[in-house]
Motif scaffolding. Structure first.
Motif, mmCIF file in Angstrom:
data_model
loop_
_atom_site.group_PDB
_atom_site.id
_atom_site.type_symbol
_atom_site.label_atom_id
_atom_site.label_comp_id
_atom_site.label_asym_id
_atom_site.label_seq_id
_atom_site.Cartn_x
_atom_site.Cartn_y
_atom_site.Cartn_z
ATOM 1 N N LEU A 27 0.828 -1.205 0.000
ATOM 2 C CA LEU A 27 0.000 0.000 0.000
ATOM 3 C C LEU A 27 0.863 1.256 0.000
ATOM 4 O O LEU A 27 0.566 2.229 -0.701
ATOM 5 N N ASN A 30 2.557 1.607 -3.519
ATOM 6 C CA ASN A 30 1.591 1.988 -4.550
ATOM 7 C C ASN A 30 1.085 3.411 -4.352
ATOM 8 O O ASN A 30 0.888 4.152 -5.323
ATOM 9 N N THR A 31 0.880 3.797 -3.095
ATOM 10 C CA THR A 31 0.461 5.174 -2.821
ATOM 11 C C THR A 31 1.538 6.156 -3.267
ATOM 12 O O THR A 31 1.248 7.199 -3.856
ATOM 13 N N LEU A 34 1.393 6.483 -7.048
ATOM 14 C CA LEU A 34 0.278 7.331 -7.478
ATOM 15 C C LEU A 34 0.588 8.804 -7.229
ATOM 16 O O LEU A 34 0.272 9.669 -8.056
ATOM 17 N N LEU A 35 1.201 9.093 -6.085
ATOM 18 C CA LEU A 35 1.582 10.478 -5.788
ATOM 19 C C LEU A 35 2.643 10.971 -6.765
ATOM 20 O O LEU A 35 2.617 12.133 -7.189
ATOM 21 N N MET A 176 -7.071 -0.450 -6.466
ATOM 22 C CA MET A 176 -6.295 0.678 -5.935
ATOM 23 C C MET A 176 -5.832 1.590 -7.055
ATOM 24 O O MET A 176 -5.885 2.819 -6.938
ATOM 25 N N GLY A 180 -7.178 5.346 -7.440
ATOM 26 C CA GLY A 180 -6.206 6.435 -7.373
ATOM 27 C C GLY A 180 -6.218 7.300 -8.618
ATOM 28 O O GLY A 180 -6.204 8.537 -8.525
#
Length: 218
Positions: A27, A30-31, A34-35, A176, A180
């Motif tokens: 997580l 992947n976050t 995306l950012l 996800m 996102g």
């Protein structure tokens, strides 16, 4: 009991130990990815950044550089994306599965068509480079309400929504990514429209008042 003809769903099955071992690191990675995409895509689109980068870069190459940076960022996202355990839904019916894949392809085709309804070559920075090559001055693409743009302001984003979500199997990894990217689309469109209202003034405000952002106004 599921009536005949309706799609059947496979409910997600979770292994608690697997989730505990893999979920948090995946997580976080992947976050971060995306950012990374969101920051690159937004910061490089800001007028201040464009003024800064064109101090050492020809103005005609600014847009194509932006597209190149976006492509490289997406490759990093795809290469480093971490799988998440679990499946949210899975369509068992072959007919419904093919229908969703057809809808998925339709979404990507809508994205492609929308780029040509504005100006495909200007969008990807090719027109700017070509005009510079033949020593002609660049003129911005005029604002036009053509075909789909007569009813919705962002058909390209609608196509992306369709492509992101129309799949017969929605894994947690795909969920996800889709969530996102969908969130970023909403944020990106907000800032894009704010800039267009400043750049185009009253004509765009009137256009926004009579058209829907993603769906036609009833």
């Amino acid at each position: 009991h599921i009536p005949e003809g309706l799609p059947s769903l496979s409910l997600p099955v979770f292994d608690a130990d697997l989730w505990q071992a893999l979920l948090l690191p995946a997580l976080l990675i992947n976050t971060g990815l995306l950012l990374l995409f969101g920051l690159q895509h937004s910061v490089m689109a800001r007028p201040g950044f464009k003024r800064w980068i064109t101090r050492g870069l020809p103005q005609s190459a600014e847009r194509s550089t932006y597209v190149l940076a976006t492509s490289v960022t997406l490759m990093v996202v795809f290469a480093c994306w971490q799988p998440l355990p679990g499946v949210l839904w899975q369509i068992e019916s072959a007919v419904w599965g093919k229908a969703l894949w057809a809808l998925n392809v339709l979404g990507w085709l809508l994205v492609l068509v929308a780029t040509f309804l504005t100006n495909h070559f200007d969008l990807f920075g090719l027109r700017q480079v070509w005009l510079n090559w033949v020593r002609r001055s660049y003129t911005p693409v005029p604002f036009r309400e053509i075909l789909l743009y007569r009813w919705i302001r962002h058909p390209m984003m609608v196509g992306l929504f369709i492509a992101l979500w129309s799949v017969p199997m929605m894994s947690m990894s795909h969920l996800m990514f889709s969530a996102g990217m969908s969130l970023y689309i909403f944020i990106g469109v907000h800032f894009e429209e704010r800039g267009l209202r400043v750049e185009l003034g009253q004509p765009y405000q009137d256009y926004a008042a009579r058209t829907g952002r993603f769906l036609p106004r009833l």
